[in-house]
Design an enzyme around this catalytic site. Structure first.
Site, PDB file in Angstrom:
ATOM      1  N   ARG A 137       0.886  -1.183   0.000  1.00  0.00           N
ATOM      2  CA  ARG A 137       0.000   0.000   0.000  1.00  0.00           C
ATOM      3  C   ARG A 137       0.911   1.217   0.000  1.00  0.00           C
ATOM      4  O   ARG A 137       1.747   1.382   0.894  1.00  0.00           O
ATOM      5  CB  ARG A 137      -0.902   0.006   1.234  1.00  0.00           C
ATOM      6  N   HIS A 149      -7.608   1.176  -6.294  1.00  0.00           N
ATOM      7  CA  HIS A 149      -7.790   0.254  -5.160  1.00  0.00           C
ATOM      8  C   HIS A 149      -8.507  -1.003  -5.677  1.00  0.00           C
ATOM      9  O   HIS A 149      -9.653  -1.283  -5.314  1.00  0.00           O
ATOM     10  CB  HIS A 149      -8.612   0.954  -4.076  1.00  0.00           C
ATOM     11  N   GLN A 178     -10.246  -3.664  -3.288  1.00  0.00           N
ATOM     12  CA  GLN A 178     -11.518  -3.209  -2.740  1.00  0.00           C
ATOM     13  C   GLN A 178     -12.656  -3.505  -3.715  1.00  0.00           C
ATOM     14  O   GLN A 178     -13.734  -3.969  -3.316  1.00  0.00           O
ATOM     15  CB  GLN A 178     -11.463  -1.701  -2.460  1.00  0.00           C
ATOM     16  N   ASP A 237     -17.401   7.400  -0.633  1.00  0.00           N
ATOM     17  CA  ASP A 237     -16.139   7.169   0.097  1.00  0.00           C
ATOM     18  C   ASP A 237     -15.814   8.464   0.828  1.00  0.00           C
ATOM     19  O   ASP A 237     -16.448   9.507   0.601  1.00  0.00           O
ATOM     20  CB  ASP A 237     -15.037   6.785  -0.916  1.00  0.00           C
ATOM     21  N   CYS A 271     -16.327   1.636   1.112  1.00  0.00           N
ATOM     22  CA  CYS A 271     -15.139   0.806   1.372  1.00  0.00           C
ATOM     23  C   CYS A 271     -14.685   0.879   2.823  1.00  0.00           C
ATOM     24  O   CYS A 271     -13.988  -0.007   3.296  1.00  0.00           O
ATOM     25  CB  CYS A 271     -14.009   1.198   0.427  1.00  0.00           C
ATOM     26  N   ARG A 318     -13.603  -8.553   1.701  1.00  0.00           N
ATOM     27  CA  ARG A 318     -12.186  -8.286   1.375  1.00  0.00           C
ATOM     28  C   ARG A 318     -11.386  -9.575   1.541  1.00  0.00           C
ATOM     29  O   ARG A 318     -10.539  -9.910   0.717  1.00  0.00           O
ATOM     30  CB  ARG A 318     -11.608  -7.183   2.283  1.00  0.00           C
TER      31      ARG A 318
END
Ligand code: CP
Ligand code: NVA
Length: 307
Positions: free
Chosen positions: A109, A136, A139, A224, A263, A291
């Site tokens: 990440r 991402h 996700q 988000d 998310c 996830r």
């Protein structure tokens, strides 16, 4: 086989994504009732170690990948970049070559997407994108799994995005282009996705300025955080995004059986009201659990076991 990196959804393509989603559904069902720490019966990645490197905070990505590799029979090494030499200037390229000598796959990440591309270029093992400023993909694998579990089919679906034109939206748009659903994103001026990000939707993504236009008739409503990791907490940005909050009145414009996704982490009272995120249309807890299930299939794809 050359390394299968998972830097963006396009790396797997529509067939790879479909294979991963089918695998995730099967594996999730096969271990129903297992204690979470018990490996899957076939332990398909026994003997494999995943390194995880974090240049930004994480709860879901960190814990779900750690449990994912364990449930597949493997092990993990988790490190914050700040406690590695990477955090004091050792290059991404050298880090990639060093880690490749110790582990079987690397999840990272980071901020600049170019760093993960450099990691993949120099690594001799698969590299997985655990979020960059640009995308991402892990996700969105979990989001697609959650949408399918809700009984909807991807082709022809209308997904509404409200708020910041960020990394998560970029991956949703990419998924739309690959899996043939439509995204209508309502984003304020100055916070829209780039033209390159929209182009990845291959004509399936449209940017509008009013929330109403995005949400009307939507099957899925997504938002988000307004301030992503690494961004300054700017009052001007918050003010621009305030009209894009997902509230009950907005949800009422979507289809009656529409579902809400986020998310996480969420900021109740900013991008979404508590009534919506904690309400009956919200699938956030299932989405977060997924996830784990989706990433097990991403790991298996990286090792050429599926797709
Ligand atoms: N959604 C997500 O990636 O969460 P974390 O930042 O907690 O990993
Ligand atoms: N857009 C958010 C997603 C967090 C999982 C961020 O980049 O901070």
């Amino acid at each position: 086989m050359s390394n299968r990196h998972f830097l963006n959804l396009t790396d797997a393509g529509a067939d790879g994504i479909a294979a991963m989603l089918a695998d995730a559904l099967d594996r999730k069902a096969a271990r129903a009732g297992f204690p979470k720490g018990r490996a899957d019966a076939d332990a398909p990645l026994a003997g494999h170690t995943l390194a995880m490197v974090f240049e930004k905070n994480s709860t879901r990505t960190r814990f779900s990948f750690d449990m994912a590799i364990r449930q597949l029979g493997g092990t993990s090494i988790v490190s914050d970049a700040g406690s590695m030499q990477l955090g004091r200037g050792e290059s991404v390229a050298d880090t990639a070559r060093i880690l490749s000598g110790y582990v079987d796959a690397i999840m990272i990440r980071t901020d600049d997407h170019a760093k993960i591309e450099e990691m993949a270029h120099y690594a001799s093992v698969p590299v997985i994108n655990g979020l960059t400023d640009a995308s991402h993909p892990c996700q969105i694998m979990a989001d697609l799994l959650t949408i399918i579990e809700s009984g909807k089919t991807l082709p022809g679906l209308k997904v509404a995005w409200l708020g910041d034109g960020n990394n998560v939206l970029a991956s949703i748009v990419e998924a739309a282009g690959l899996m043939h659903f439509d995204v209508v994103a309502a984003c304020p001026q100055g916070y829209m996705p780039t033209e390159a990000d929209v182009a990845r939707g291959k004509g399936r993504a449209r940017i509008v300025s009013t929330p109403r236009e995005a949400v009307e008739g939507a099957d899925i409503v997504v938002t988000d955080t307004w301030i992503s990791m690494g961004q300054a907490h700017a009052e001007t940005k918050l003010a621009a995004l305030t009209p894009y909050q997902v509230d009950a009145a907005l949800m009422a414009l979507a289809k009656p059986d529409a579902k809400f996704l986020h998310c996480l982490p969420a900021h109740r009272g900013e991008e979404v009201t508590p009534e919506v995120i904690d309400g009956p249309q919200s699938l956030i807890w299932q989405e977060a659990e997924n996830r784990l299930h989706a990433q097990k299939s991403v790991l298996r794809w990286c090792f050429g076991q599926i797709g």
